[in-house]
Scaffold this motif. Structure first.
Motif, mmCIF file in Angstrom:
data_model
loop_
_atom_site.group_PDB
_atom_site.id
_atom_site.type_symbol
_atom_site.label_atom_id
_atom_site.label_comp_id
_atom_site.label_asym_id
_atom_site.label_seq_id
_atom_site.Cartn_x
_atom_site.Cartn_y
_atom_site.Cartn_z
ATOM 1 N N ASP A 124 4.574 -11.080 24.215
ATOM 2 C CA ASP A 124 4.360 -11.146 25.666
ATOM 3 C C ASP A 124 5.423 -10.353 26.448
ATOM 4 N N SER A 131 -5.529 -3.884 17.673
ATOM 5 C CA SER A 131 -4.523 -3.193 16.877
ATOM 6 C C SER A 131 -5.156 -2.455 15.707
ATOM 7 N N ALA A 156 1.525 -2.219 16.211
ATOM 8 C CA ALA A 156 2.428 -3.283 16.670
ATOM 9 C C ALA A 156 2.340 -3.564 18.165
ATOM 10 N N SER A 183 -9.239 -9.335 20.550
ATOM 11 C CA SER A 183 -7.936 -9.956 20.321
ATOM 12 C C SER A 183 -6.908 -8.882 19.996
ATOM 13 N N SER A 184 -5.630 -9.255 20.011
ATOM 14 C CA SER A 184 -4.570 -8.312 19.677
ATOM 15 C C SER A 184 -4.770 -7.740 18.277
ATOM 16 N N GLY A 185 -5.194 -8.602 17.350
ATOM 17 C CA GLY A 185 -5.392 -8.155 15.975
ATOM 18 C C GLY A 185 -6.495 -7.121 15.850
ATOM 19 N N PRO A 230 0.002 -4.137 20.578
ATOM 20 C CA PRO A 230 -0.693 -5.298 21.145
ATOM 21 C C PRO A 230 0.058 -6.607 20.916
ATOM 22 N N TYR A 231 0.660 -6.737 19.737
ATOM 23 C CA TYR A 231 1.428 -7.960 19.457
ATOM 24 C C TYR A 231 2.702 -8.018 20.300
ATOM 25 N N ASP A 240 0.976 -8.194 24.502
ATOM 26 C CA ASP A 240 0.023 -9.229 24.934
ATOM 27 C C ASP A 240 0.652 -10.621 24.912
ATOM 28 N N GLY A 284 1.717 -16.168 18.771
ATOM 29 C CA GLY A 284 2.148 -15.142 17.836
ATOM 30 C C GLY A 284 2.481 -13.805 18.465
ATOM 31 N N ASN A 285 2.296 -13.654 19.782
ATOM 32 C CA ASN A 285 2.595 -12.400 20.473
ATOM 33 C C ASN A 285 3.894 -12.513 21.265
#
Length: 514
Positions: free
Chosen positions: A436, A67, A423, A62-64, A425-426, A429, A433-434
């Motif tokens: 994009d 990251s 930051a 995942s992005s989290g 990936p957020y 992606d 919550g992202n």
């Protein structure tokens, strides 16, 4: 060496041999391999199927998680860079790098043995501490050991080593990407032992810098170190003269008292301007977005529909390595300012094209244009902001606060490196919550490249061809950066004027501590 001297328009050959000094300073650049290889390795590791099975139950990170794993190294490097002066100013530049190598190896051991995200993160923090120490001390060691006429080119080799490390990492990741065992991540991580040991053994055998020996008041050792670096007898007049200048400059600076981190920002003089320049350069180097490519390039190109993303990453790394060579060659020919200005312009244009093309099309032709201008962006960075930012930081500070000031500048690099790695990936992606942004993120990087152009024009002084002692005179006498290229040094620090000022300071009972 004679070819290099003609290339840099030196005229008469400097006294003594320059081979030893160039070799010593250039070898220290090997520390960049550690930084580059670790940075490049994690980009590919996080996209490998077997790594996803071992660390994330077979799911994409995942992005989290992506990251956290990527950015946590930079948290360690920030702390390492800040603490580096306590090593380099007390036990030496050389011993400080040896300790940095040891810390790095501990971190690699933890990462190689680990089979959970928590263990991987702990190992990356420890390895980051070592990389931070090394990254802070290497430009310092190089600037103090290299001859004036090729100092900039030698310090550029640190960035070149970083690019080579990135390329090696991309090649290793490509080779192990389809493994179905833990070797998919353990092989590229464990290979970093080799780079650390090469640097450790080399620095164990090489000398300490003469300027640090002067700082210790070990003048005989300073003379021996300087004689070794210049390839001259200990009692040669050229050695005596250079040592006298280093010593007189240091004593003059110390007549104003001992140094602390607060002295890096003291009022009066040019010190605040120098700190703003160094910290700003290192921050803008990261805000150019270059590590977005090397941290997340593989997954980014994969997500926007480009096949063979591992091959694309290798190609970009080849461009990075090859185009650093012009930076090494021209830093002593065209100077620091011109390279930084041209590089900022090239990065800005390239990144804006990437952003615009990414917004209007995702066709095969559009992807080719995107890749082409990604290459021109990397080329512009590699020939300018990659190496030259380290050169400027390594040579603009006075000896009394040099280790601390370089450490703060390096810490700025790692702080922004951490922020971008955490930051991105957020920002890029898709999902809840992202943001994009995908390729639109290049509007942000291009905007910072635009800022970098004007920052260079107004704040970066031209230090080509000046000794580290003459750089102090430059800042004392030139108030506007764009006039710095016209500066002609008027005196050496071992002449009567500076000796008289030193004696006056002593007579007035100003604190004097060598």
């Amino acid at each position: 060496m004679q070819i290099l001297q003609k290339m840099f328009k030196l005229g008469e050959k400097p006294e003594g041999s320059t081979y030893k000094a160039v070799f010593v300073a250039a070898f220290a650049a090997f520390g960049g391999i550690l930084y580059g290889f670790d940075t490049g390795t994690i980009s590919g590791i996080l996209t490998m199927p077997e790594v996803e099975v071992i660390f994330n139950d077979g799911n994409a990170f995942s992005s989290g998680k992506s990251s956290l794993i990527t950015s946590i190294l930079s948290a360690g490097t920030f702390v390492g860079a800040i603490t580096a002066p306590y090593l380099s100013d007390t036990i030496g530049r050389r011993i400080g790098m040896l300790i940095g190598c040891g810390i790095f190896c501990v971190g690699i051991t933890v990462q190689t043995a680990g089979m959970s995200i928590a263990t991987l993160c702990v190992g990356r923090v420890i390895a980051g501490l070592g990389v931070g120490v090394i990254s802070s001390i290497v430009p310092l060691y190089q600037s103090e050991a290299a001859p004036t006429w090729i100092r900039g080119a030698v310090v550029c080799c640190y960035q070149w080593a970083i690019t080579i490390g990135l390329l090696l990492a991309a090649c290793v990741d490509y080779g192990v990407q389809n493994r179905t065992d833990s070797g998919a991540y353990r092989i590229p991580i464990a290979l970093q032992y080799a780079w650390a040991m090469i640097l450790f053994i080399g620095m164990f055998l090489l000398p300490e810098t003469p300027r640090f020996r002067v700082k210790q008041d070990r003048l005989e050792d300073a003379k021996k170190s300087l004689a070794f670096l210049r390839g001259l007898p200990v009692d040669h007049p050229a050695v005596e003269s250079e040592l006298a200048e280093i010593r007189a400059n240091y004593e003059y600076e110390c007549s104003f008292g001992s140094s602390t981190f607060a002295d890096c920002f003291k009022k009066g003089g040019s010190q605040r301007k120098r700190m703003f320049t160094g910290i700003g350069l290192q921050a803008l180097q990261q805000l150019s977005g270059v590590n977005f490519i090397f941290y997340y390039g593989t997954s980014f190109f994969k997500n926007i529909g480009i096949a063979n993303s591992f091959i694309i990453t290798v190609i970009l790394n080849v461009v990075n390595v090859v185009m650093t060579i012009p930076g090494i060659m021209f830093v002593e020919i065209s100077g620091r300012r011109k390279l930084l200005l041209a590089g900022a312009a090239g990065m800005c244009i390239s990144e804006l094209v990437v952003a615009i093309v990414g917004c209007i099309t995702n066709s095969a032709v559009g992807n080719k244009i995107l890749l082409a201008f990604s290459c021109t962006f990397i080329a512009s960075f590699a020939a300018s902001w990659g190496p030259v930012a380290w050169v400027v930081v390594g040579e603009i500070y006075p000896l009394r606060v040099r280790a601390k000031a370089v450490a703060l500048s390096s810490a700025s690099n790692w702080l922004f490196n951490f922020g971008i790695a955490f930051a991105t990936p957020y920002m890029v992606d898709s999902g809840p919550g992202n943001a994009d942004l995908k390729s639109k993120v290049f509007f942000i990087w291009g905007g910072f490249a635009f800022v970098a152009f004007f920052f260079t024009y107004f704040f970066v002084y031209e230090t080509k061809g000046l000794t580290l002692e003459q750089v102090d005179e430059l800042y004392d006498n030139v108030t506007l950066a764009h006039l710095s290229s016209k500066f002609v040094p008027q005196a050496q620090f071992n002449d009567k004027r500076f000796v008289a000022e030193l004696e006056k300071a002593e007579d007035e009972n100003v604190e004097h501590k060598v």
